[in-house]
Design an enzyme around this catalytic site. Structure first.
Site, PDB file in Angstrom:
ATOM      1  N   MET A 119       0.845  -1.192   0.000  1.00  0.00           N
ATOM      2  CA  MET A 119       0.000   0.000   0.000  1.00  0.00           C
ATOM      3  C   MET A 119       0.881   1.242   0.000  1.00  0.00           C
ATOM      4  O   MET A 119       1.658   1.453   0.934  1.00  0.00           O
ATOM      5  CB  MET A 119      -0.898   0.015   1.241  1.00  0.00           C
ATOM      6  CG  MET A 119      -1.886  -1.124   1.308  1.00  0.00           C
ATOM      7  SD  MET A 119      -2.924  -1.020   2.794  1.00  0.00           S
ATOM      8  CE  MET A 119      -1.736  -1.461   4.055  1.00  0.00           C
ATOM      9  N   GLY A 207       1.408   4.331   4.534  1.00  0.00           N
ATOM     10  CA  GLY A 207       2.218   3.468   3.671  1.00  0.00           C
ATOM     11  C   GLY A 207       2.650   2.188   4.367  1.00  0.00           C
ATOM     12  O   GLY A 207       3.248   2.238   5.424  1.00  0.00           O
ATOM     13  N   SER A 208       2.370   1.017   3.793  1.00  0.00           N
ATOM     14  CA  SER A 208       2.627  -0.221   4.503  1.00  0.00           C
ATOM     15  C   SER A 208       2.367  -1.422   3.598  1.00  0.00           C
ATOM     16  O   SER A 208       2.303  -1.302   2.387  1.00  0.00           O
ATOM     17  CB  SER A 208       1.740  -0.283   5.754  1.00  0.00           C
ATOM     18  OG  SER A 208       0.430   0.149   5.429  1.00  0.00           O
ATOM     19  N   ARG A 209       2.156  -2.591   4.233  1.00  0.00           N
ATOM     20  CA  ARG A 209       1.965  -3.830   3.479  1.00  0.00           C
ATOM     21  C   ARG A 209       1.109  -4.792   4.290  1.00  0.00           C
ATOM     22  O   ARG A 209       1.109  -4.766   5.524  1.00  0.00           O
ATOM     23  CB  ARG A 209       3.338  -4.440   3.204  1.00  0.00           C
ATOM     24  CG  ARG A 209       3.326  -5.823   2.596  1.00  0.00           C
ATOM     25  CD  ARG A 209       4.739  -6.220   2.249  1.00  0.00           C
ATOM     26  NE  ARG A 209       4.994  -7.633   2.413  1.00  0.00           N
ATOM     27  CZ  ARG A 209       6.196  -8.185   2.309  1.00  0.00           C
ATOM     28  NH1 ARG A 209       7.252  -7.439   2.067  1.00  0.00           N
ATOM     29  NH2 ARG A 209       6.350  -9.477   2.475  1.00  0.00           N
TER      30      ARG A 209
END
Length: 249
Positions: A119, A207-209
């Protein structure tokens, strides 16, 4: 007709509408807005405009659009918006393969297909449940903040594992992973909660995963590089026939 109700809730004709802002983001938007107004008043529009744009960006980050989840009990839906960056066979998180004393049997350490969703700061960051069922485990692990697009982020970054069990005993686990900019994982659920597929279960700031571990025998229905939508895109179907061998290699 002019008397029709346009509310996108099953009455009247569907129409575009501004996405809602999740309550978690309203305080950040308010802080940014007050700061922008103060700078505008004290130093003029040339200095206030950038902060006004920043306020809009903060609100956009926390947008919470409506989603239509497939009504298919076999479907495992995407828990996050973003880009599929990895599809590979790996063991499930080791924290879920050990006995935690809760009475729930741990997961097997046999490899499962992991679908990694990256993301960016431009994606919707509300995460959703991939299946309906009971939340069995929520495990938070402190860690680093390296780029979430790297494979090692699954083992080194701050992360949170969530395990959901359906009524038939089928389990799906997924991991929220903080990234280079993300600094907090915010859960909306706890062990024992009963949730529906596509329900909001948390968010990761900036922002990440998210890694999803498909159950044994479940083949992915997405491809590397595909953009997917939380709560709507089907990652796999439990009990579905396998795809052509090698298509996701």
């Amino acid at each position: 007709m002019s008397s029709d109700i346009l509310d996108n809730q099953g009455r009247g004709d569907a129409s575009w509408q501004w996405p809602a802002i999740h309550p978690e983001g309203r305080k950040f938007g308010a802080i940014a807005g007050v700061l922008a107004l103060g700078v505008w008043v004290l130093f003029g529009p040339w200095f206030g405009w950038p902060l006004a744009v920043l306020t809009l960006c903060v609100l956009a980050f926390f947008r919470d659009p409506l989603r239509v989840t497939p009504q298919d009990e076999r479907a495992i839906v995407a828990p996050a918006d973003g880009l599929v960056t990895l599809i590979q066979k790996v063991p499930p998180p080791r924290e879920l393969t050990v006995d935690d004393g809760s009475g729930m049997p741990p997961l097997s350490d046999a490899p499962l297909t992991r679908v990694s969703i990256f993301m960016s700061v431009f994606d919707v960051h509300i995460n959703r449940a991939p299946i309906g069922g009971t939340v069995r485990r929520v495990i938070y692990i402190p860690g680093k903040f390296v780029n979430a697009d790297l494979d090692k982020a699954s083992e080194e970054n701050e992360r949170q594992h969530i395990l959901i069990e359906r009524g038939d005993g089928q389990q799906v686990c997924f991991t929220q992973i903080a990234g280079l900019v993300a600094r907090r994982i915010v859960p909306f659920v706890k062990p024992g909660d009963i949730i529906a597929a596509g329900q909001r279960i948390g968010l990761i700031r900036f922002g990440s995963r998210v890694d999803v571990y498909l159950p044994a025998g479940t083949e992915p229905k997405v491809l590397m590089g595909q953009r997917i939508v939380a709560g709507e895109t089907v990652l796999g179907e439990i009990g579905a026939a396998p795809m052509i061998e090698g298509i996701c290699q």
